[in-house]
Design a protein around this motif. Sequence first.
Motif, PDB file in Angstrom:
ATOM      1  N   ALA A  82       7.728  -1.307   1.127  1.00 39.52           N
ATOM      2  CA  ALA A  82       8.247   0.066   1.117  1.00 39.52           C
ATOM      3  C   ALA A  82       7.266   1.017   1.798  1.00 39.52           C
ATOM      4  O   ALA A  82       7.669   1.867   2.594  1.00 39.52           O
ATOM      5  N   LEU A  83       5.970   0.855   1.483  1.00 38.93           N
ATOM      6  CA  LEU A  83       4.964   1.719   2.107  1.00 38.93           C
ATOM      7  C   LEU A  83       4.938   1.516   3.610  1.00 38.93           C
ATOM      8  O   LEU A  83       4.857   2.467   4.383  1.00 38.93           O
ATOM      9  N   GLU A  84       5.044   0.250   4.006  1.00 32.11           N
ATOM     10  CA  GLU A  84       4.970  -0.072   5.432  1.00 32.11           C
ATOM     11  C   GLU A  84       6.154   0.535   6.171  1.00 32.11           C
ATOM     12  O   GLU A  84       5.985   1.128   7.229  1.00 32.11           O
ATOM     13  N   SER A  85       7.359   0.404   5.593  1.00 33.11           N
ATOM     14  CA  SER A  85       8.512   0.926   6.323  1.00 33.11           C
ATOM     15  C   SER A  85       8.544   2.453   6.292  1.00 33.11           C
ATOM     16  O   SER A  85       9.154   3.079   7.151  1.00 33.11           O
ATOM     17  N   ALA A  86       7.866   3.053   5.299  1.00 29.52           N
ATOM     18  CA  ALA A  86       7.779   4.518   5.269  1.00 29.52           C
ATOM     19  C   ALA A  86       6.574   5.000   6.093  1.00 29.52           C
ATOM     20  O   ALA A  86       6.330   6.193   6.200  1.00 29.52           O
ATOM     21  N   ARG A  87       5.840   4.047   6.658  1.00 32.74           N
ATOM     22  CA  ARG A  87       4.642   4.345   7.439  1.00 32.74           C
ATOM     23  C   ARG A  87       3.650   5.216   6.669  1.00 32.74           C
ATOM     24  O   ARG A  87       3.093   6.167   7.182  1.00 32.74           O
ATOM     25  N   THR A  88       3.485   4.903   5.393  1.00 39.07           N
ATOM     26  CA  THR A  88       2.517   5.644   4.595  1.00 39.07           C
ATOM     27  C   THR A  88       1.618   4.664   3.852  1.00 39.07           C
ATOM     28  O   THR A  88       1.691   4.551   2.643  1.00 39.07           O
ATOM     29  N   THR A 112      -2.551  -9.531  18.237  1.00 45.60           N
ATOM     30  CA  THR A 112      -1.138  -9.485  17.839  1.00 45.60           C
ATOM     31  C   THR A 112      -1.008  -9.008  16.397  1.00 45.60           C
ATOM     32  O   THR A 112      -0.103  -8.257  16.046  1.00 45.60           O
ATOM     33  N   VAL A 113      -1.910  -9.520  15.570  1.00 42.48           N
ATOM     34  CA  VAL A 113      -1.814  -9.295  14.132  1.00 42.48           C
ATOM     35  C   VAL A 113      -2.457  -7.985  13.695  1.00 42.48           C
ATOM     36  O   VAL A 113      -1.996  -7.339  12.743  1.00 42.48           O
ATOM     37  N   ALA A 114      -3.498  -7.570  14.427  1.00 44.52           N
ATOM     38  CA  ALA A 114      -4.293  -6.411  13.998  1.00 44.52           C
ATOM     39  C   ALA A 114      -3.438  -5.158  13.803  1.00 44.52           C
ATOM     40  O   ALA A 114      -3.563  -4.466  12.791  1.00 44.52           O
ATOM     41  N   GLU A 118      -2.907  -3.135  10.328  1.00 44.90           N
ATOM     42  CA  GLU A 118      -3.296  -1.732  10.182  1.00 44.90           C
ATOM     43  C   GLU A 118      -2.157  -0.890   9.617  1.00 44.90           C
ATOM     44  O   GLU A 118      -2.396   0.078   8.902  1.00 44.90           O
ATOM     45  N   SER A 119      -0.921  -1.309   9.894  1.00 38.74           N
ATOM     46  CA  SER A 119       0.198  -0.557   9.326  1.00 38.74           C
ATOM     47  C   SER A 119       0.294  -0.777   7.815  1.00 38.74           C
ATOM     48  O   SER A 119       0.993  -0.061   7.114  1.00 38.74           O
ATOM     49  N   TYR A 120      -0.444  -1.770   7.294  1.00 40.10           N
ATOM     50  CA  TYR A 120      -0.495  -1.995   5.846  1.00 40.10           C
ATOM     51  C   TYR A 120      -1.735  -1.373   5.203  1.00 40.10           C
ATOM     52  O   TYR A 120      -1.958  -1.527   4.009  1.00 40.10           O
ATOM     53  N   THR A 137      -9.472  -1.448   3.475  1.00 43.10           N
ATOM     54  CA  THR A 137      -8.479  -2.440   3.045  1.00 43.10           C
ATOM     55  C   THR A 137      -7.297  -1.721   2.393  1.00 43.10           C
ATOM     56  O   THR A 137      -7.432  -0.579   1.957  1.00 43.10           O
ATOM     57  N   PRO A 138      -6.138  -2.371   2.323  1.00 42.97           N
ATOM     58  CA  PRO A 138      -4.981  -1.745   1.674  1.00 42.97           C
ATOM     59  C   PRO A 138      -5.256  -1.461   0.196  1.00 42.97           C
ATOM     60  O   PRO A 138      -6.067  -2.163  -0.413  1.00 42.97           O
ATOM     61  N   ALA A 139      -4.596  -0.457  -0.334  1.00 47.71           N
ATOM     62  CA  ALA A 139      -4.727  -0.128  -1.758  1.00 47.71           C
ATOM     63  C   ALA A 139      -4.426  -1.364  -2.592  1.00 47.71           C
ATOM     64  O   ALA A 139      -3.581  -2.178  -2.222  1.00 47.71           O
ATOM     65  N   ASP A 140      -5.084  -1.530  -3.698  1.00 47.87           N
ATOM     66  CA  ASP A 140      -4.898  -2.620  -4.663  1.00 47.87           C
ATOM     67  C   ASP A 140      -5.547  -3.933  -4.259  1.00 47.87           C
ATOM     68  O   ASP A 140      -5.729  -4.811  -5.093  1.00 47.87           O
ATOM     69  N   LEU A 141      -5.861  -4.099  -2.993  1.00 42.41           N
ATOM     70  CA  LEU A 141      -6.453  -5.387  -2.589  1.00 42.41           C
ATOM     71  C   LEU A 141      -7.956  -5.343  -2.889  1.00 42.41           C
ATOM     72  O   LEU A 141      -8.674  -4.531  -2.315  1.00 42.41           O
TER      73      LEU A 141
END
Length: 232
Positions: A82-88, A112-114, A118-120, A137-141
């Motif tokens: 959800a965060l990724e598709s909302a770009r937040t 390719t992956v970077a 980053e969008s996560y 790093t992404p939140a929670d990780l």
Amino acid sequence: LTPLSQAAPAKALSSQRTPNAMPPLNSADKFAREVSVESLSTNIRPLGQLDESFIIATDDEGLLLIDQHVAHERILFDKYRALESARTSESQQLLIPETFDLTPAQAAVFDTVAAELESYGFELMRLSGRTVAIKATPADLPAGEARNMLAEILETVDAEKKGTARETLRDDIAASLACHAAIKVNMPLTPEKMRWLIDRLLKTSSPTTCPHGRPVILRLATRDILKGFHRI
Ligand SMILES: [Zn+2]
């Protein structure tokens, strides 16, 4: 994990059995069953844990076992998607960037992956040669999981080669992130945490299956318990 994960293959065996060969209650596969979404109620009451890995709970139909790791994995997968598709995306900056060296194969797919990573919420920096720094790093990780998760994703992409669809890659990243950020098995949970986990699980897109397709909840129906005690 073994005793419950063996429940699935047992099903195939039972269908080959002749009806009278064995009373159904003596077969482990009849005991706890995967729960269908339709039969899930919001009235789930956690009682405790089994092996500090499975939440024992009750609902209107019986006794439930909830795999705490995959339950949390499902919650986080939905959240990351959800965060990724909302770009937040939400990031946490590392005090000291973690650096590590890519193998030649990993380096070949890194670019390719970077961008997807980053969008996560990852912040990555390519240093000289095949050295990469993780700056955020992404939140929670947990920071300690970031390196393992990156290696896993780079390996997945390498295995699937470059033909990987962007959507698949995004799902792979979300699933890997969710797995590395989720609470582990063999971890004691407070009653509040169990309650939170169940409430959040029920709000996900698919509370009964994890992002990899494994069951999240097994139920031992009250009817089967009664039969087991020869009460019906
Ligand atoms: Zn996992």
